[in-house]
Design a protein around this motif. Structure first.
Motif, PDB file in Angstrom:
ATOM      1  N   GLY A 175       0.822  -1.201   0.000  1.00 14.04           N
ATOM      2  CA  GLY A 175       0.000   0.000   0.000  1.00 14.04           C
ATOM      3  C   GLY A 175       0.854   1.247   0.000  1.00 14.04           C
ATOM      4  O   GLY A 175       1.987   1.248   0.501  1.00 14.04           O
ATOM      5  N   LEU A 177       1.082   4.927   1.476  1.00  8.73           N
ATOM      6  CA  LEU A 177       0.505   5.763   2.528  1.00  8.73           C
ATOM      7  C   LEU A 177       0.051   7.090   1.928  1.00  8.73           C
ATOM      8  O   LEU A 177       0.822   7.784   1.264  1.00  8.73           O
ATOM      9  CB  LEU A 177       1.530   5.993   3.633  1.00  8.73           C
ATOM     10  CG  LEU A 177       1.003   6.637   4.913  1.00  8.73           C
ATOM     11  CD1 LEU A 177      -0.008   5.725   5.611  1.00  8.73           C
ATOM     12  CD2 LEU A 177       2.156   6.950   5.864  1.00  8.73           C
ATOM     13  N   ILE A 209      -3.378   3.777   1.050  1.00 11.16           N
ATOM     14  CA  ILE A 209      -3.765   3.328   2.388  1.00 11.16           C
ATOM     15  C   ILE A 209      -3.758   4.533   3.334  1.00 11.16           C
ATOM     16  O   ILE A 209      -2.773   5.274   3.393  1.00 11.16           O
ATOM     17  CB  ILE A 209      -2.787   2.271   2.934  1.00 11.16           C
ATOM     18  CG1 ILE A 209      -2.706   1.061   1.997  1.00 11.16           C
ATOM     19  CG2 ILE A 209      -3.182   1.842   4.340  1.00 11.16           C
ATOM     20  CD1 ILE A 209      -3.958   0.249   1.902  1.00 11.16           C
ATOM     21  N   LEU A 214      -4.588   1.006   8.875  1.00  6.53           N
ATOM     22  CA  LEU A 214      -3.514   0.022   8.918  1.00  6.53           C
ATOM     23  C   LEU A 214      -3.848  -1.140   9.849  1.00  6.53           C
ATOM     24  O   LEU A 214      -3.425  -2.268   9.624  1.00  6.53           O
ATOM     25  CB  LEU A 214      -2.204   0.690   9.353  1.00  6.53           C
ATOM     26  CG  LEU A 214      -1.547   1.608   8.321  1.00  6.53           C
ATOM     27  CD1 LEU A 214      -0.394   2.369   8.954  1.00  6.53           C
ATOM     28  CD2 LEU A 214      -1.061   0.805   7.116  1.00  6.53           C
ATOM     29  N   CYS A 219      -2.967  -4.439   4.242  1.00  6.18           N
ATOM     30  CA  CYS A 219      -1.719  -4.515   3.483  1.00  6.18           C
ATOM     31  C   CYS A 219      -0.640  -5.149   4.351  1.00  6.18           C
ATOM     32  O   CYS A 219      -0.788  -5.269   5.578  1.00  6.18           O
ATOM     33  CB  CYS A 219      -1.276  -3.140   2.975  1.00  6.18           C
ATOM     34  SG  CYS A 219      -0.750  -1.999   4.261  1.00  6.18           S
ATOM     35  N   VAL A 222       3.864  -1.109   3.579  1.00  6.51           N
ATOM     36  CA  VAL A 222       3.385   0.246   3.298  1.00  6.51           C
ATOM     37  C   VAL A 222       4.595   1.139   3.028  1.00  6.51           C
ATOM     38  O   VAL A 222       5.584   1.097   3.758  1.00  6.51           O
ATOM     39  CB  VAL A 222       2.522   0.806   4.457  1.00  6.51           C
ATOM     40  CG1 VAL A 222       3.295   0.897   5.753  1.00  6.51           C
ATOM     41  CG2 VAL A 222       1.920   2.160   4.082  1.00  6.51           C
ATOM     42  N   THR A 224       6.349   4.973   2.012  1.00  4.45           N
ATOM     43  CA  THR A 224       6.211   6.422   2.128  1.00  4.45           C
ATOM     44  C   THR A 224       7.611   7.012   2.269  1.00  4.45           C
ATOM     45  O   THR A 224       8.605   6.282   2.333  1.00  4.45           O
ATOM     46  CB  THR A 224       5.335   6.796   3.335  1.00  4.45           C
ATOM     47  OG1 THR A 224       5.090   8.215   3.327  1.00  4.45           O
ATOM     48  CG2 THR A 224       6.002   6.421   4.657  1.00  4.45           C
TER      49      THR A 224
END
Length: 342
Positions: A175, A177, A209, A214, A219, A222, A224
């Motif tokens: 996913g 973020l 996501i 979360l 997922c 994740v 980012t």
């Protein structure tokens, strides 16, 4: 297997770290443990705790990287620090992994410049398991404050490889973020990253996501930037501590509530374990050419033991081959004209 341990970094060095290595050795005595740091201090700690050092190798390092030091000091002013010595030993194949609680920036910089990156990796990332009731790997947890969409795509590929090999997941769900789930959410970075991740054949991308979802097991990885990731991680840790303290205050208020606590003690211990950072050990630096594990700076013996055992588990997998293969395949795929629209 030879585990190189920097026992001079963090808030409780070397006392808690030497104890932590000793706890790890009790659980995995078949491996060799190399303690890097001030030899006199190491021996003093061992004597105070009744730890025999005959089964350990001690490498003396007279200097220490502090939390205030510039990250480049690991290769410049403090090249004789415990962290620098440990990383050089790893680069020279005198050990199989390094574990350190020291300055995150210095460890990241030193790993890049001394141990080096896997071929094709643009930027390594700190990968951290979030303290939730199911394993979610966060990349980046604080190393790369500024990223571009291609960085995030590589983070997704590396994170997927790690979860496949270390946690046995067949097709980890990735996913991105974001501040909403729709493909049109986010700024320029998120929009560009969404396009790349959506078309990448080497990951199982499930979309944007939101942080508050979360906990819903939507997922397994994740991705980012490191600035956002570090804030997310520390927010979750802070909320976990607050929740545990609130529960403790409730159950220890009087004799009746203490009795209630006894009746649900097992469930309470499970909740504590879920949010206890010491259970998660450390964070691997994915993309580095050999295992480097960053343990929490506030680690005490139990947490550091978990980080050392994590380094052993990491070495026992072929995660490096998987990351290298997947990153190389991604590079070739993009190189030959694959675009987000393909």
């Amino acid at each position: 297997m030879r585990i190189i341990v920097d026992v001079m970094g963090g808030d409780h060095a070397p006392f808690e770290l030497v104890k932590g290595v000793h706890l790890a050795r009790a659980m995995a005595p078949e491996h060799d443990y190399i303690l890097v740091g001030d030899e006199m201090q190491i021996r003093e700690v061992a004597a105070a705790e009744g730890i025999g050092l005959n089964d350990y190798t001690i490498v003396n390092a007279s200097d220490v990287i502090t939390m205030e030091d510039d990250p480049m000091s690991v290769v410049r002013q403090k090249s004789n620090s415990s962290m620098s010595v440990a990383l050089h030993m790893l680069a020279d194949k005198q050990g199989d992994a390094v574990v350190s609680t020291g300055n995150t920036g210095a460890l990241f910089t030193g790993s890049n410049l001394i141990v080096r990156r896997l071929q094709g990796v643009r930027r390594p990332a700190i990968a951290t398991l979030l303290p939730l009731n199911h394993p979610i790997l966060l990349l980046d947890a604080g190393a790369n404050l500024r990223v571009d969409a291609e960085y995030l795509e590589q983070f997704a590929v590396m994170g997927s490889a790690y979860m496949k090999k270390v946690h046995g997941m067949e097709a980890p769900r990735v996913g991105l973020l974001n501040n909403g789930t729709e493909p049109t959410k986010g700024g320029e970075l998120q929009l560009a990253a969404y396009a790349l991740l959506s078309s990448c054949p080497y990951i199982n991308f499930v979309g944007n996501i939101e942080a508050n979802r979360l906990r819903e097991d939507i997922c397994d990885v994740v991705v980012t930037d490191g600035f956002t990731g570090n804030i997310l991680l520390k927010s979750l840790e802070g909320m976990g501590k607050m929740m545990l303290q609130t529960m403790k205050d409730i159950f220890y208020e009087n004799a009746r509530t203490k009795l209630s606590a006894l009746l649900v003690r097992e469930k309470l211990m499970n909740v504590k374990k879920q949010y206890d950072p010491s259970e998660y050990g450390g964070s691997p630096l994915l993309g580095i050419a050999a295992p480097v594990i960053k343990a929490h700076g506030s680690s005490r013996a139990k947490a550091f033991r978990s980080a050392v055992l994590q380094a052993i588990a990491y070495c026992e997998t072929d995660v490096f081959e998987q990351i290298s293969s997947d990153v190389s395949a991604l590079h070739e795929w993009r190189k030959h004209g694959a675009t987000p629209e393909d």
